[in-house]
Design a protein around this motif. Structure first.
Motif, PDB file in Angstrom:
ATOM      1  N   ALA A 178      -0.734  -3.249  -6.882  1.00  0.00           N
ATOM      2  CA  ALA A 178      -1.401  -1.940  -6.941  1.00  0.00           C
ATOM      3  C   ALA A 178      -0.447  -0.870  -7.447  1.00  0.00           C
ATOM      4  CB  ALA A 178      -1.929  -1.572  -5.562  1.00  0.00           C
ATOM      5  N   ILE A 179       0.812  -0.938  -6.976  1.00  0.00           N
ATOM      6  CA  ILE A 179       1.810   0.036  -7.445  1.00  0.00           C
ATOM      7  C   ILE A 179       2.026  -0.113  -8.946  1.00  0.00           C
ATOM      8  CG2 ILE A 179       4.246   0.680  -7.299  1.00  0.00           C
ATOM      9  CD1 ILE A 179       4.138  -0.118  -4.321  1.00  0.00           C
ATOM     10  N   SER A 180       2.114  -1.354  -9.409  1.00  0.00           N
ATOM     11  CA  SER A 180       2.307  -1.611 -10.838  1.00  0.00           C
ATOM     12  C   SER A 180       1.142  -1.055 -11.650  1.00  0.00           C
ATOM     13  CB  SER A 180       2.443  -3.115 -11.073  1.00  0.00           C
ATOM     14  OG  SER A 180       2.528  -3.397 -12.451  1.00  0.00           O
ATOM     15  N   THR A 181      -0.074  -1.237 -11.136  1.00  0.00           N
ATOM     16  CA  THR A 181      -1.263  -0.729 -11.836  1.00  0.00           C
ATOM     17  C   THR A 181      -1.253   0.791 -11.893  1.00  0.00           C
ATOM     18  OG1 THR A 181      -2.540  -2.644 -11.093  1.00  0.00           O
ATOM     19  CG2 THR A 181      -3.779  -0.731 -11.842  1.00  0.00           C
ATOM     20  N   LEU A 182      -0.884   1.444 -10.778  1.00  0.00           N
ATOM     21  CA  LEU A 182      -0.818   2.901 -10.742  1.00  0.00           C
ATOM     22  C   LEU A 182       0.190   3.443 -11.753  1.00  0.00           C
ATOM     23  CD1 LEU A 182      -0.960   3.460  -6.874  1.00  0.00           C
ATOM     24  CD2 LEU A 182      -2.709   4.159  -8.525  1.00  0.00           C
ATOM     25  N   ILE A 183       1.306   2.749 -11.903  1.00  0.00           N
ATOM     26  CA  ILE A 183       2.323   3.183 -12.869  1.00  0.00           C
ATOM     27  C   ILE A 183       1.793   3.046 -14.295  1.00  0.00           C
ATOM     28  CG2 ILE A 183       4.607   2.658 -13.794  1.00  0.00           C
ATOM     29  CD1 ILE A 183       5.426   1.844 -10.961  1.00  0.00           C
ATOM     30  N   LEU A 184       1.056   1.961 -14.548  1.00  0.00           N
ATOM     31  CA  LEU A 184       0.519   1.728 -15.898  1.00  0.00           C
ATOM     32  C   LEU A 184      -0.487   2.792 -16.303  1.00  0.00           C
ATOM     33  CD1 LEU A 184       0.063  -2.164 -15.909  1.00  0.00           C
ATOM     34  CD2 LEU A 184       1.723  -0.828 -17.203  1.00  0.00           C
ATOM     35  N   VAL A 185      -1.234   3.322 -15.306  1.00  0.00           N
ATOM     36  CA  VAL A 185      -2.235   4.355 -15.624  1.00  0.00           C
ATOM     37  C   VAL A 185      -1.676   5.755 -15.389  1.00  0.00           C
ATOM     38  CG1 VAL A 185      -4.167   2.797 -15.150  1.00  0.00           C
ATOM     39  CG2 VAL A 185      -3.243   4.230 -13.305  1.00  0.00           C
ATOM     40  N   ASN A 186      -0.354   5.834 -15.248  1.00  0.00           N
ATOM     41  CA  ASN A 186       0.342   7.114 -15.114  1.00  0.00           C
ATOM     42  C   ASN A 186       0.000   7.879 -13.821  1.00  0.00           C
ATOM     43  OD1 ASN A 186       1.768   6.937 -17.591  1.00  0.00           O
ATOM     44  ND2 ASN A 186      -0.100   7.579 -18.701  1.00  0.00           N
ATOM     45  N   GLU A 187      -0.360   7.142 -12.786  1.00  0.00           N
ATOM     46  CA  GLU A 187      -0.562   7.765 -11.477  1.00  0.00           C
ATOM     47  C   GLU A 187       0.746   7.654 -10.678  1.00  0.00           C
ATOM     48  OE1 GLU A 187      -2.984   9.433 -10.391  1.00  0.00           O
ATOM     49  OE2 GLU A 187      -4.685   8.952 -11.675  1.00  0.00           O
ATOM     50  N   ASN A 188       1.782   8.288 -11.258  1.00  0.00           N
ATOM     51  CA  ASN A 188       3.125   8.114 -10.691  1.00  0.00           C
ATOM     52  C   ASN A 188       3.264   8.745  -9.308  1.00  0.00           C
ATOM     53  OD1 ASN A 188       3.878   6.792 -13.016  1.00  0.00           O
ATOM     54  ND2 ASN A 188       4.618   8.659 -14.021  1.00  0.00           N
ATOM     55  N   LYS A 189       2.597   9.849  -9.074  1.00  0.00           N
ATOM     56  CA  LYS A 189       2.702  10.517  -7.777  1.00  0.00           C
ATOM     57  C   LYS A 189       2.134   9.629  -6.666  1.00  0.00           C
ATOM     58  CE  LYS A 189       1.657  14.866  -5.419  1.00  0.00           C
ATOM     59  NZ  LYS A 189       1.021  16.207  -5.550  1.00  0.00           N
TER      60      LYS A 189
END
Length: 357
Positions: A178-189
């Motif tokens: 899930a963290i990897s997916t969030l980073i890919l969609v630029n949901e870094n916060k």
């Protein structure tokens, strides 16, 4: 000096028992002599005899050490022969003390008379030998008992640690994914917040000693971290409710006792439904018991005799074994159908508070 420390120190215990036994011998003889109204000098003879017995029996300790591993028959022969020889020698000294001091230098007609009454002395030395072996066997039994208790304690701790660390690896894999997916969609916060909560949750799960208990506040905080991480994955599909009575927040509970149960609810109640569901945690106190309840509104499960039947489910078995290891029979873990639907797990354990020292 600590008595436990004294009893565990074989050398100190020997000298204590050895000296006390001969002092007791002298005291008994002194009290017995009062019946015969002897002269005052007889007290000196009594304590000289006791000192001689104290001195002559010391070498027996080292002799018995050497024959300790012999067969019982050989040990018995050595004890009888050694006790008789020491008894005869001791009786000779006692007769000399009595005749030289109390009888003003009396000399018997035949030297063999110096060994008169040796049978009595033999039985006294034999009793000393019995006391020595009895004390040594007692120390051995206590040592063996201590070794067994330590071994059981080590096994008990190992069992608890094994149970405590049976966390589902899929939780970690899913979270990292899930963290990897969030980073890919630029949901870094959001990803950063998830990493922070994951690290705090893992630190809690690894740092807490499974042999010790934690406050309910601490346990609920860890459970919230876990569920917050899962809420990032499931978003609006997961709702969480916490209700804890104020007088329960400082109560002691086993660390990570609710997480495996919550994990089961996530897997079987939330993930299995397209609409998700709600997990409700309730903590109350009843008399001297603490009651923890975790309920979901999932599709439910087959329940027979208080046991939950789910494929590959280990959370409840894990929790039940940990509770049994910590509380013996003074606990209960009951699984029931929730109303109107879902599963409810209720745990009862003793209400305990942390003692500040």
């Amino acid at each position: 000096m600590n008595w436990k420390e004294l009893l565990e120190n074989r050398n100190r215990l020997f000298w204590l028992v050895h000296s006390a036994s001969w002092f007791g011998f002298a005291l008994v003889h002194y009290l017995g002599s009062l019946l015969h109204d002897p002269r005052d000098i007889f007290v000196v003879i009594i304590f000289l005899n006791a000192y001689a017995g104290w001195l002559f029996t010391v070498p027996l300790r080292y002799l018995y050490r050497r024959v300790w591993n012999f067969s019982p028959a050989k040990i018995a022969v050595v004890v009888i022969v050694a006790s008789y020889l020491v008894g005869v020698l001791w009786q000779v000294v006692k007769n000399i003390n009595h005749w030289e001091i109390y009888k003003h230098g009396y000399r018997p007609d035949f030297w063999l008379y110096y060994t008169s009454n040796s049978v009595y002395s033999f039985f006294i030395i034999l009793s000393w030998s019995g006391l020595y072996f009895g004390t040594k066997y007692y120390q051995m039994l206590q040592k063996e008992k201590q070794n067994v208790l330590e071994a059981n304690s080590v096994a008990h701790q190992a069992q608890l640690k094994m149970l405590r660390y049976q966390l589902n690896p899929h939780f970690l894999f899913n979270t990292l994914n899930a963290i990897s997916t969030l980073i890919l969609v630029n949901e870094n916060k959001i990803a950063n917040g998830m990493v922070t909560k994951l690290s705090e949750f893992l630190r809690y799960s690894l740092d807490k000693d499974p042999m010790k208990k934690v406050t309910l506040n601490s346990e609920l905080h860890a459970l919230k971290l876990y569920l917050d991480i899962e809420k990032v994955r499931f978003e609006d599909r997961l709702c969480v409710e916490f209700i804890a009575a104020d007088d329960c927040k400082k109560a002691l509970v086993p660390s990570m006792i609710l997480q495996p149960i919550a994990e089961n609810s996530i897997k079987y109640a939330i993930a299995s439904q397209e609409s998700g569901g709600t997990i409700k945690v309730t903590v109350t106190r009843f008399a001297n018991d603490l009651l923890l309840e975790l309920a979901d509104d999932g599709p439910g499960a087959e329940i027979k005799n208080g046991n939950l039947y789910r494929e590959n489910g280990v959370g409840l078995a894990n929790s039940r074994e940990r509770l049994a290891a910590l509380y013996g029979s003074d606990f209960s873990l009951v699984v029931a159908n929730n109303s109107p639907k879902g599963v409810k797990v209720s745990i009862r354990m003793p209400y305990e508070l942390e003692i500040n020292t």
